[in-house]
Structure formats: C-alpha cells, structure tokens
Enzyme design. Structure first.
Site, PDB file in Angstrom:
ATOM      1  N   SER A   1       4.938  -5.613   2.895  1.00  9.95           N
ATOM      2  CA  SER A   1       3.522  -5.401   3.389  1.00  9.95           C
ATOM      3  C   SER A   1       2.568  -6.064   2.862  1.00  9.95           C
ATOM      4  O   SER A   1       2.656  -7.398   2.856  1.00  9.95           O
ATOM      5  CB  SER A   1       3.520  -3.975   3.801  1.00  9.95           C
ATOM      6  N   LEU A   2       1.632  -5.300   2.379  1.00 10.11           N
ATOM      7  CA  LEU A   2       0.309  -6.088   1.808  1.00 10.11           C
ATOM      8  C   LEU A   2       1.006  -6.862   0.731  1.00 10.11           C
ATOM      9  O   LEU A   2       0.260  -7.867   0.229  1.00 10.11           O
ATOM     10  CB  LEU A   2      -0.470  -4.843   1.042  1.00 10.11           C
TER      11      LEU A   2
ATOM     12  N   ARG B   1      -8.331  -8.209   5.755  1.00 14.09           N
ATOM     13  CA  ARG B   1      -7.045  -7.157   6.277  1.00 14.09           C
ATOM     14  C   ARG B   1      -7.467  -5.807   6.081  1.00 14.09           C
ATOM     15  O   ARG B   1      -7.146  -5.178   6.983  1.00 14.09           O
ATOM     16  CB  ARG B   1      -5.948  -7.900   5.755  1.00 14.09           C
TER      17      ARG B   1
ATOM     18  N   GLN C   1       2.797  -9.849  10.970  1.00 12.02           N
ATOM     19  CA  GLN C   1       3.345  -8.417  10.375  1.00 12.02           C
ATOM     20  C   GLN C   1       2.278  -7.358  10.500  1.00 12.02           C
ATOM     21  O   GLN C   1       2.796  -6.335  10.128  1.00 12.02           O
ATOM     22  CB  GLN C   1       3.027  -9.189   8.942  1.00 12.02           C
TER      23      GLN C   1
ATOM     24  N   GLN D   1       0.836  -1.286  -0.004  1.00 11.71           N
ATOM     25  CA  GLN D   1      -0.258   0.065   0.005  1.00 11.71           C
ATOM     26  C   GLN D   1       0.919   1.322  -0.003  1.00 11.71           C
ATOM     27  O   GLN D   1       1.891   1.400   0.730  1.00 11.71           O
ATOM     28  CB  GLN D   1      -0.933  -0.306   1.198  1.00 11.71           C
TER      29      GLN D   1
ATOM     30  N   HIS E   1       1.956  -1.543  10.778  1.00  7.66           N
ATOM     31  CA  HIS E   1       3.190  -2.422  11.350  1.00  7.66           C
ATOM     32  C   HIS E   1       3.569  -1.785  12.733  1.00  7.66           C
ATOM     33  O   HIS E   1       4.774  -1.656  13.082  1.00  7.66           O
ATOM     34  CB  HIS E   1       4.479  -2.277  10.374  1.00  7.66           C
TER      35      HIS E   1
END
Length: 336
Positions: A110-111, A135, A271, A30, A221
């Site tokens: 991340s994503l 999510r 995560q 993202q 995060h």
C-alpha cells in the site's frame, strides 16, 4: 520498440547469475506506525533526512516521529507521512553502512509502494514525500465523506470465504465492504464503511475466523477512496518519474515492473481503489529469486517479514530493520 522493452517484466527482473545473492527490500504501509518510532534515530546523522523531507512537505515530521500519540497517528494524513519518513531514514542508514545498496527488487505494501519506488529510483525522496503528503490528505478527505475502517481476518480458506461473504453483503444488504488486501492463504484484510466492516467481522468470527483491528481511519483500497483520485492525479501528473534501477512489484497486478516508468502514474491511481495483491507479489519474488534472494523489511514493525516467512521458501532469509542497532546487526550478519 527496443529489445529491452519487449522483455516481460518478470523475465527482465531475474537476478544476475554472477551475484552470490540479491537483496529485496520490502516496505510496510499504514498501520505499521507507532508512537515514538523515530526516537532511536534522533541523534544519528540520518536524522537529516527528516529535516529535508519536513522542509519539502511543510510539515514537522520530526514531531510526528517523536511526539505524536496513537490517536494522531491513526489519522491518514499524519500516519502516511510519518511512516514514509521513517522508511527513508532507515534506507539512508542502510545505504551509508554499505557504501552502496543496489536492491535486486523492491515491493511495498500500500503506502509502502511509494517507498519502494523511491528505493528503486523511480521517485526522488523529496518527490516521494510530496506525493505521500498529497495522497494522505486526499484519502483523509475521502474518509471524511464516508468514514471507514479496516480489519484483518485470519483462518483456513479465509480468502474465498471472505470474498463470498463480502459479495453477498453488498448484493443483499448494499453493504459497503470489500476485500482490500490478500496477504496470504490464511489472511485477508477487509475494508469499508465502519458498520459494514463490523458486521462482516462478526459473521466471519462466528464462522471460526480470528479478527484484528487495524489502527487506520479509512476504507483503503475500495471504491470509497475514489474521491481521493482527482487530487492525487494532479500530484502524480506534476511529479517527475525516473528509470528504475531494479524491478518494483506492483500492488495492483503483483507483477515486477522494470521498464516504462510512466506506467506507474496509472498504477498509483488504481492502487487507491483496488486490492493489494501481496500474496501474489510474494509469489513473484519467489519466481525471481531462484534461491538467491534475501529480504529486508525496511521500516516500523515486522508484519511483512512475518508474512514472507509464512509464504516464501525457507531458504529465503528475511529480516526486519527499524532501528540503528538492527541495521548494524544486519550488515554484520550479511555483508561482513
């Protein structure tokens, strides 16, 4: 325990000696999204991926990819779905162009880790889209409870400097701010409550750092994402995971994981609240490559390719592909 299960993740991940080169796939997260990013794919056969994922998610992903504005794409629940969908479209195009694409390794920021797991076969695309939808919605709700944001800091010795500054702010001011991504020796991402991030940015820039805002709505995060855990855990628990076709390097530990796909359930939850160790992930890729790896960033933007060029040996070529023309050029350059 079988012999295969005793092999360390890094050792198991090494590329076969017989192959002239392996291809590593990188997937951005993202913040890489932009308005109209699906337009180049609209009239291609690969747009069918968007229709299929829209059906399983109950969302019009085509509208997000074609017509959503910058403000809408800042929302966590829309940005994540749109980015994942485009990555699946580009992945489908690469696979079609090559007949078969068997990556040597995958990693996602991340994503992007959900796209990496899909490319490696751990997740079916439909299951990946459902997980990303849950999510994004869970993280959007967590952000409603404590509005947050993120910013990039760039400078010499920025990692230890920022870690110390954030720790001091938490200890002295009870500020809610943390280092969320370690992208390289000279780049970190901070994340936290909006006012705390602004204060840290101000102090860091006075010390000579350069700051860049990230178009996201959430303190990703960090512990502020903990409220998203229960909803994501329910989604993860009901999602089937499959054996990986290739190693996937995890954000939380920067290690290459090949066996025991069930470990990803816990790592998906960790995560949410732990930093992305991207610089360590790139070091893991370097150790795996032994000079025979080529990297492709699959999806919008070129952030990961630019980071890779800064930290990886020059003999590892890196390309970004986000459009049909870029896929065609890459295939012509590397495979024909």
């Amino acid at each position: 325990m079988s012999q295969a299960s005793r092999v360390s993740p890094l050792r198991a991940a090494r590329l076969p000696e017989a192959e002239p080169f392996g291809v590593g796939l990188l997937f951005p997260g993202q913040g890489a999204q932009r308005p109209g990013m699906g337009e180049p794919w609209r009239d291609t056969p690969h747009w069918k991926v968007v229709a299929r994922l829209s059906e399983v998610c109950g969302r019009d992903l085509g509208r997000l990819l074609l017509h959503a504005g910058a403000e809408q794409l800042t929302r966590t629940d829309t940005a994540q779905l749109a980015t994942f969908a485009l990555e699946m479209v580009v992945l489908d195009a690469l696979r079609t162009a090559l007949g078969e694409l068997r990556p040597a390794a995958c990693a996602g920021h991340s994503l992007g880790e959900y796209a990496a797991l899909t490319a490696a076969g751990v997740l079916a695309p439909e299951d990946g889209a459902r997980l990303v939808a849950e999510r994004g919605a869970a993280m959007q709700e967590a952000n409603r409870l404590t509005p947050g944001t993120m910013a990039v800091l760039i400078g010499t010795d920025i990692v230890p400097r920022t870690q110390k500054l954030a720790a001091r702010m938490r200890a002295v001011r009870r500020a809610q701010v943390w280092v969320a991504n370690i992208n390289g020796a000279e780049q970190v991402v901070i994340s936290g409550a909006v006012d705390a991030v602004a204060t840290l940015v101000e102090e860091a820039t006075r010390g000579g750092a350069r700051a860049i805002r990230i178009p996201v709505g959430g303190a990703f995060h960090t512990p502020l994402m903990a409220p998203a855990g229960p909803r994501l855990a329910q989604a993860v628990d009901r999602t089937p995971l499959h054996p990986a076709h290739c190693p996937v390097i995890a954000n939380v530990d920067a290690r290459a994981h090949l066996h025991h796909q069930e470990r990803w359930r816990a790592m998906m939850l960790r995560q949410l609240v732990m930093p992305v160790r991207w610089a360590g992930s790139m070091r893991t890729l370097t150790a795996m490559a032994r000079g025979r790896l080529r990297l492709v960033e699959v999806g919008p933007g070129s952030t990961l390719a630019n980071l890779a060029r800064r930290v990886l040996p020059a003999e590892i070529p890196v390309r970004s592909v986000a459009t049909p023309a870029q896929v065609e050029a890459l295939v012509a350059e590397w495979w024909h």
